[in-house]
Design a protein around this motif. Sequence first.
Motif: not given
Length: 161
Positions: A27-38
């Motif tokens: 979930r932490e990986v998903d949270r960080l990714c939602a900020i600036d991932g991709g």
Amino acid sequence: MKKVLLLLLISLIIYAVFFSEKARLDREVDRLCAIDGGIRVYETVKLPPDKFDKHGQINFYRPTQGEDALGLEYIFKWDRHNYKKRDSEQGPHEVAIRQNHFKIIRKSDMKLLGEFVLYSRVGGDLPGPWAPSSYRCPELEINEYILMHRIFIKSGREIEG
């Protein structure tokens, strides 16, 4: 009967300790990714057909050359940040969370043409001889080659979304 209940209780504790922690880290990986991932492309560059191989990939990428991997005209930056570092000697129960940040910059004006940010978790499994599990975001098989393919386009090829 007491042994079965004790075994179930121990199994439940092991499950709660290892797998709930792994889920929390995912979930932490998903949270960080939602900020600036991709992938984000800020400018595309049209190149002549001779800059591409028969598979449509750019032919001037040399991954072993570090920041000069894209030749004299572009900077290829790959930064890694460990949020939680893993001691590889400990086994699959040790956990690592990492950010990989790829950037392509045009040298002439130092303009950022595009970037790709990937977050990943490795480990967090029960101790044993097996390989550790992993989780990443974005989940799709996106890598620096796809970033290059979206930035560098063949002259005459329309920009793909």
